[in-house]
Motif scaffolding. Structure first.
Motif, PDB file in Angstrom:
ATOM      1  N   LEU A  58     -12.045  28.192 -69.093  1.00 58.02           N
ATOM      2  CA  LEU A  58     -11.304  29.423 -68.880  1.00 58.02           C
ATOM      3  C   LEU A  58      -9.862  29.230 -69.324  1.00 58.02           C
ATOM      4  CD1 LEU A  58     -12.535  29.902 -65.218  1.00 58.02           C
ATOM      5  CD2 LEU A  58     -13.524  30.988 -67.240  1.00 58.02           C
ATOM      6  N   GLN A 116      -6.004  30.779 -68.616  1.00 57.34           N
ATOM      7  CA  GLN A 116      -5.215  31.615 -67.727  1.00 57.34           C
ATOM      8  C   GLN A 116      -3.772  31.632 -68.207  1.00 57.34           C
ATOM      9  OE1 GLN A 116      -4.949  30.422 -63.555  1.00 57.34           O
ATOM     10  NE2 GLN A 116      -4.897  32.576 -62.954  1.00 57.34           N
ATOM     11  N   GLY A 150       1.032  35.132 -65.147  1.00 67.77           N
ATOM     12  CA  GLY A 150       0.696  36.469 -64.654  1.00 67.77           C
ATOM     13  C   GLY A 150      -0.690  36.495 -64.060  1.00 67.77           C
ATOM     14  N   GLY A 151      -1.531  35.524 -64.416  1.00 66.75           N
ATOM     15  CA  GLY A 151      -2.763  35.325 -63.671  1.00 66.75           C
ATOM     16  C   GLY A 151      -4.059  35.657 -64.358  1.00 66.75           C
ATOM     17  N   GLY A 152      -4.079  36.564 -65.318  1.00 67.53           N
ATOM     18  CA  GLY A 152      -5.355  36.992 -65.885  1.00 67.53           C
ATOM     19  C   GLY A 152      -6.139  35.839 -66.476  1.00 67.53           C
ATOM     20  N   ILE A 153      -7.423  35.784 -66.191  1.00 60.95           N
ATOM     21  CA  ILE A 153      -8.282  34.701 -66.673  1.00 60.95           C
ATOM     22  C   ILE A 153      -9.240  35.247 -67.715  1.00 60.95           C
ATOM     23  CG2 ILE A 153     -10.199  33.194 -66.028  1.00 60.95           C
ATOM     24  CD1 ILE A 153      -8.823  32.564 -63.468  1.00 60.95           C
ATOM     25  N   SER A 178     -12.587  34.067 -70.020  1.00 60.56           N
ATOM     26  CA  SER A 178     -13.614  33.061 -70.202  1.00 60.56           C
ATOM     27  C   SER A 178     -13.705  32.708 -71.687  1.00 60.56           C
ATOM     28  CB  SER A 178     -14.959  33.587 -69.702  1.00 60.56           C
ATOM     29  OG  SER A 178     -15.969  32.623 -69.879  1.00 60.56           O
ATOM     30  N   ILE A 199      -8.722  25.954 -67.585  1.00 56.48           N
ATOM     31  CA  ILE A 199      -9.428  25.588 -66.363  1.00 56.48           C
ATOM     32  C   ILE A 199     -10.897  25.345 -66.676  1.00 56.48           C
ATOM     33  CG2 ILE A 199     -10.079  26.341 -64.049  1.00 56.48           C
ATOM     34  CD1 ILE A 199      -7.630  28.198 -64.101  1.00 56.48           C
ATOM     35  N   THR A 214      -8.343  21.956 -61.267  1.00 58.40           N
ATOM     36  CA  THR A 214      -6.991  22.445 -60.980  1.00 58.40           C
ATOM     37  C   THR A 214      -6.276  22.920 -62.236  1.00 58.40           C
ATOM     38  OG1 THR A 214      -6.175  20.194 -61.087  1.00 58.40           O
ATOM     39  CG2 THR A 214      -6.679  21.075 -58.902  1.00 58.40           C
ATOM     40  N   ARG A 222      -2.163  22.393 -67.813  1.00 58.00           N
ATOM     41  CA  ARG A 222      -1.092  23.281 -68.299  1.00 58.00           C
ATOM     42  C   ARG A 222      -0.680  22.814 -69.688  1.00 58.00           C
ATOM     43  NH1 ARG A 222       1.741  26.911 -65.500  1.00 58.00           N
ATOM     44  NH2 ARG A 222       0.826  26.067 -63.596  1.00 58.00           N
TER      45      ARG A 222
END
Lengths: 114, 110
Positions: free
Chosen positions: B35, B37, B40-43, B45, B86, B102, B105
């Motif tokens: 995934l 990300q 801002g958070g949007g994931i 796939s 991720i 986890t 980055r």
């Protein structure tokens, strides 16, 4: 864009309050999963709903509850909010039964508990 | 010890570099996801794997079921690849539970 929407995008609550987060699944999907992602961490599985019934739960207390509706939209309810509940809450929808089941994630709701 | 481990946790690369992110897991799985990300958070796939290798554009994902290991490769990296990557595995225990690493980055510098 995945077709999965969540509302609200951001929310601020105080300790002890209750919150309801909403998720609209991708059209045709019958399964929704909810995840909590604390800052700097990977998402943690809260629970999954399949055809309106809970079908698997992670290590979250009963004050985290959910609903899935006949149109497969879903709600996550959290009672008695605690400071540690501050996180990004993600929902993901999928179609159970497909051999290659792929989860489609919504943009998340960022909850801050003060 | 986490059931899904990723390495490295943080990675800075120069534009054009070949990047590899690793994922090891200790549970039985029916599938593994990579995934992406963004802030801002949007994931999103990227891949779902149950065996072998998949390629999409500059991204390649491989999985070795026997060794319980997967890698995500990015060829000719670009600053827009900067994100958190991720690894998530779908447990084979029958509860359709997903376990996430986890994240790694990644920052790609121009």
């Amino acid at each position: 864009e995945t077709g999965v929407t969540q509302s609200p995008t951001h929310l601020i609550k105080t300790r002890g309050q209750q919150v309801t987060l909403r998720c609209s699944s991708q059209s045709g999907h019958n399964t929704v999963s909810w995840y909590q992602q604390a800052l700097g961490q990977g998402p943690q599985f809260i629970f999954q709903y399949y055809r309106e019934e809970e079908n698997g739960r992670g290590n979250f207390p009963p004050r985290f509850s959910g609903l899935q509706f006949p149109n497969y939209s879903s709600e996550l309810n959290v009672n008695a909010l605690e400071l540690d509940d501050s996180a990004l809450y993600l929902c993901a929808s999928s179609l159970r039964g497909r051999r290659q089941e792929t989860q489609y994630f919504g943009p998340g709701t960022r909850l801050l508990v003060l | 010890k986490n059931e899904v481990e990723q390495s490295p946790q943080n990675l800075t690369a120069q534009e054009g570099e070949f990047i590899t992110i690793n994922c090891s897991y200790s549970v039985g799985i029916s599938a593994l996801h990579w995934l992406q990300q963004h802030p801002g958070g949007g994931i999103v796939s990227l891949f779902m794997l149950s065996s072998g290798k998949k390629k999409h554009g500059r991204l390649i994902a491989t999985i070795n079921i026997q060794e319980k290991h997967s890698s995500l490769h990015i060829t000719a990296s670009h600053p827009r690849d900067s994100a958190v990557y991720i690894c998530a595995v779908r447990s084979s225990s029958g509860t359709y539970k997903y376990i996430f690493g986890t994240g790694t980055r990644l920052k790609v510098l121009a």
